[in-house]
Motif scaffolding. Structure first.
Motif, short mmCIF file in Angstrom:
data_model
loop_
_atom_site.label_atom_id
_atom_site.label_comp_id
_atom_site.label_asym_id
_atom_site.label_seq_id
_atom_site.Cartn_x
_atom_site.Cartn_y
_atom_site.Cartn_z
N ALA A 1 0.88 -1.17 0.00
CA ALA A 1 0.00 0.00 0.00
C ALA A 1 0.92 1.22 0.00
N VAL A 2 0.38 2.40 0.25
CA VAL A 2 1.20 3.60 0.18
C VAL A 2 2.31 3.55 1.23
N ILE A 3 3.53 3.84 0.77
CA ILE A 3 4.73 3.80 1.62
C ILE A 3 5.35 5.20 1.61
N ALA A 4 5.97 5.57 2.71
CA ALA A 4 6.60 6.89 2.82
C ALA A 4 7.90 6.91 2.02
N THR A 5 7.80 7.27 0.74
CA THR A 5 8.97 7.35 -0.13
C THR A 5 8.93 8.65 -0.92
N PRO A 6 10.10 9.06 -1.47
CA PRO A 6 10.12 10.29 -2.28
C PRO A 6 9.17 10.24 -3.47
N MET A 7 8.90 9.03 -4.01
CA MET A 7 8.03 8.92 -5.17
C MET A 7 6.64 9.46 -4.86
N ASN A 8 6.21 9.34 -3.61
CA ASN A 8 4.87 9.79 -3.24
C ASN A 8 4.82 11.29 -2.95
N ASP A 9 5.98 11.93 -2.94
CA ASP A 9 5.99 13.38 -2.70
C ASP A 9 5.23 14.13 -3.78
N ALA A 10 5.18 13.54 -4.99
CA ALA A 10 4.51 14.21 -6.10
C ALA A 10 3.03 13.85 -6.21
N THR A 11 2.58 12.94 -5.34
CA THR A 11 1.18 12.54 -5.38
C THR A 11 0.31 13.64 -4.78
N ALA A 12 -0.79 13.93 -5.46
CA ALA A 12 -1.68 14.98 -4.98
C ALA A 12 -2.14 14.66 -3.56
N PRO A 13 -2.17 15.67 -2.68
CA PRO A 13 -2.53 15.43 -1.27
C PRO A 13 -3.86 14.73 -1.09
N GLU A 14 -4.85 15.09 -1.92
CA GLU A 14 -6.16 14.46 -1.76
C GLU A 14 -6.12 12.98 -2.15
N VAL A 15 -5.28 12.65 -3.15
CA VAL A 15 -5.13 11.25 -3.56
C VAL A 15 -4.43 10.47 -2.45
#
Length: 229
Positions: free
Chosen positions: A167-181
């Motif tokens: 599932a969602v993991i705390a990584t730099p790749m998720n830094d660009a994911t929209a906050p609402e997503v």
């Protein structure tokens, strides 16, 4: 390979995020790890969509026992009906063909030597589908399917191919994911938190080891309870 020689692992996307965490964990187990990434911090800088570069890396590294396919991109956050063919091609090229290319480059040697472990980083999005991330979700579903196919094809070779679906993991790749997503997909996790890279790396290390012997073409969820199948 001599009995005392350490096993060799190649980790794509190994300069950051889950790749870097996996590389660090495998080193703890005594493996010699070579990271491949577009990032300058990687041991070998390359694009996983470049088959020629992958072949050159394979020749340079020599015999490889473990391949961890962690290179990936999320792509844009956009409704499916607003996505373009170019959006899809970039995500599929990296997330799917990048995995296939790395396997074509490094797995034949494993088959020849009669032992190997391949760990493909998929995603729970490949099972559930995340809104606003259709190309990413579809690409990870493809990684799951190709893992199952390859696992069956290689079942008698000594090379095991398995996938991990975080599932969602705390990584730099998720830094660009929209906050609402990000908020939406975190809210789907019963544990009500995101995962940590080192938690995923622990599962990678197990799947890359001799401790796994009767599992191939399988998908291991690491989702804080989100996975339902």
């Amino acid at each position: 390979m001599g009995a005392s020689a350490p096993k060799v692992a190649v980790v794509t996307g190994g300069a950051s995020g889950l790749g870097a965490a996996s590389a660090a964990r495998l080193r703890e187990d005594g493996l010699r790890v070579v990271t491949l990434d577009l990032d300058d911090r990687a041991d070998i800088r390359l694009d996983v969509t470049d088959d020629t570069a992958l072949a050159e890396a394979a020749a340079r590294v020599g015999p490889v026992d473990v391949l961890v396919n962690s290179a990936g991109v999320i792509g844009g956050n956009a409704p499916l009906l607003e996505s373009t063919a170019a959006d899809w091609r970039r995500v599929l090229d990296v997330n799917v063909l990048g995995v296939v290319g790395a396997m074509r480059a490094f797995v034949p040697g494993m088959v020849e030597r009669g032992w190997g472990r391949v760990v493909n980083l998929a995603s729970i999005a490949g099972k559930d589908g995340n809104p606003g991330l259709a190309p990413y979700s579809a690409s990870k579903a493809a990684v799951i399917a190709l893992t199952k196919s390859a696992g069956k094809e290689l079942a008698l070779t000594g090379v095991l191919v398995n996938a991990i679906a975080p599932a969602v993991i705390a990584t730099p790749m998720n830094d660009a994911t929209a906050p609402e997503v990000l908020a939406h997909i975190t809210g789907l996790i019963p544990m009500k938190r995101v995962g940590r890279p080192e938690e995923v790396a622990e599962l990678v290390a197990w799947l890359a080891s001799e401790r796994v012997s009767f599992s191939t073409g399988a998908v291991y969820d690491i989702s804080g309870g989100r996975a339902t199948y």
